[in-house]
Design a protein around this motif. Sequence first.
Motif, PDB file in Angstrom:
ATOM      1  N   ARG A 180      -0.327  -5.809   7.689  1.00  0.00           N
ATOM      2  CA  ARG A 180      -0.333  -4.876   8.748  1.00  0.00           C
ATOM      3  C   ARG A 180      -0.230  -5.299  10.085  1.00  0.00           C
ATOM      4  O   ARG A 180       0.508  -5.166  11.526  1.00  0.00           O
ATOM      5  N   VAL A 183       3.134  -7.112  10.617  1.00  0.00           N
ATOM      6  CA  VAL A 183       4.012  -6.694  10.958  1.00  0.00           C
ATOM      7  C   VAL A 183       3.847  -5.575  12.534  1.00  0.00           C
ATOM      8  O   VAL A 183       4.576  -5.884  13.068  1.00  0.00           O
ATOM      9  N   HIS A 184       2.698  -5.646  13.211  1.00  0.00           N
ATOM     10  CA  HIS A 184       2.414  -5.099  14.172  1.00  0.00           C
ATOM     11  C   HIS A 184       3.734  -6.500  15.537  1.00  0.00           C
ATOM     12  O   HIS A 184       4.636  -6.207  16.400  1.00  0.00           O
ATOM     13  N   ASP A 210      14.394  -6.440  11.727  1.00  0.00           N
ATOM     14  CA  ASP A 210      13.565  -4.901  10.953  1.00  0.00           C
ATOM     15  C   ASP A 210      13.446  -5.563   9.679  1.00  0.00           C
ATOM     16  O   ASP A 210      12.443  -4.930   8.980  1.00  0.00           O
ATOM     17  N   MET A 213       9.897  -7.232   8.628  1.00  0.00           N
ATOM     18  CA  MET A 213       9.220  -5.971   8.747  1.00  0.00           C
ATOM     19  C   MET A 213       9.215  -5.096   7.434  1.00  0.00           C
ATOM     20  O   MET A 213       8.061  -4.166   7.748  1.00  0.00           O
ATOM     21  N   ALA A 214      10.263  -4.479   7.624  1.00  0.00           N
ATOM     22  CA  ALA A 214      10.754  -3.877   5.962  1.00  0.00           C
ATOM     23  C   ALA A 214       9.827  -4.352   4.513  1.00  0.00           C
ATOM     24  O   ALA A 214       9.040  -3.864   4.053  1.00  0.00           O
ATOM     25  N   GLN A 217       5.709  -4.129   5.383  1.00  0.00           N
ATOM     26  CA  GLN A 217       6.329  -2.833   4.675  1.00  0.00           C
ATOM     27  C   GLN A 217       5.296  -2.404   3.422  1.00  0.00           C
ATOM     28  O   GLN A 217       4.376  -1.840   3.065  1.00  0.00           O
ATOM     29  N   GLU A 218       6.514  -2.916   2.783  1.00  0.00           N
ATOM     30  CA  GLU A 218       6.616  -2.809   1.269  1.00  0.00           C
ATOM     31  C   GLU A 218       5.156  -3.129   0.601  1.00  0.00           C
ATOM     32  O   GLU A 218       4.507  -2.810  -0.272  1.00  0.00           O
ATOM     33  N   VAL A 220       2.318  -3.496   1.594  1.00  0.00           N
ATOM     34  CA  VAL A 220       0.887  -2.882   2.362  1.00  0.00           C
ATOM     35  C   VAL A 220       0.850  -2.328   1.393  1.00  0.00           C
ATOM     36  O   VAL A 220      -0.362  -1.819   0.863  1.00  0.00           O
ATOM     37  N   GLU A 221       2.296  -1.282   1.323  1.00  0.00           N
ATOM     38  CA  GLU A 221       2.408  -0.223   0.396  1.00  0.00           C
ATOM     39  C   GLU A 221       1.691  -0.534  -0.748  1.00  0.00           C
ATOM     40  O   GLU A 221       0.868  -0.091  -1.409  1.00  0.00           O
TER      41      GLU A 221
END
Length: 267
Positions: A180, A183-184, A210, A213-214, A217-218, A220-221
């Motif tokens: 996270r 990503v920040h 982008d 980060m995607a 983020q994936e 992270v989820e």
Amino acid sequence: MSAYVIAGIFLSLILLAGYLFLSHSIEKKRVQRQRLITALRARRNSFRDLATGFPSGFLSNDLTGLLYRALIDCCEQLSRLEPNDQTHTENLNLYTNLLAAQKENAPQVKVRLDNPQQIKEANQLLQELNKFVAQQAALRNINQVQTEAYTDQITRLMLQITVDGHVFNARQAQQIGKLRLAVHHYALARKALAADNGSHLFDKQIAQLDAIMAKLQEKVEVNSEAAASEGEAAPAKAPATGDQTTSKEWRQFDEENDKWKKKSIYD
């Protein structure tokens, strides 16, 4: 009281007022001179640090030449203000010779800063160099075309190291599994590029950020879902070394970043 006594008192007051005025003027000039010397020494030291404290190739040949001319200007003024200090003359000769030698050097390979402290210092020193450009423009020592060229190069370099700093922090966060936070920091790098993307020069780099980060983020989820299914808050895992997709996106961003850093009005 006789007229002679009155005249003597009046003359004494005039002389006293003149003496006080002269003393004040002399002190004011002394203070101004000392302030100027202090400012010139500080500027000389800042430009010296920028010239010698960073890897070769960090500054373009144009900015290196500007830097030496700034140092020469400081040394010339200090030589006039402190003629008994021979170090000013020695430094003047040194930077004059370095400027002459620099004109004969071939273009250097661009380097990137990966040290947060160096990045912070470089930003401050480049701001000082930008002030020098504005001062020289006001004095008409450089014309409008030169002013815009130098300002553009300095602005681009400051943007470069700002982006490099955010990317460095993002990579550090990835290495310790703080996705996270990574990503920040990537988002901060994207924001810096987007703010100066009026000509759409950075569209490709922004798209690559982008994508990076995607992917993060994936992850992270996925990690959050896995932790929830296990019924406990498990820390996010660091991205696998073999993650070819994220690595590929990052290599593409590096390549594009190197391309736009080479763009300048002198190309």
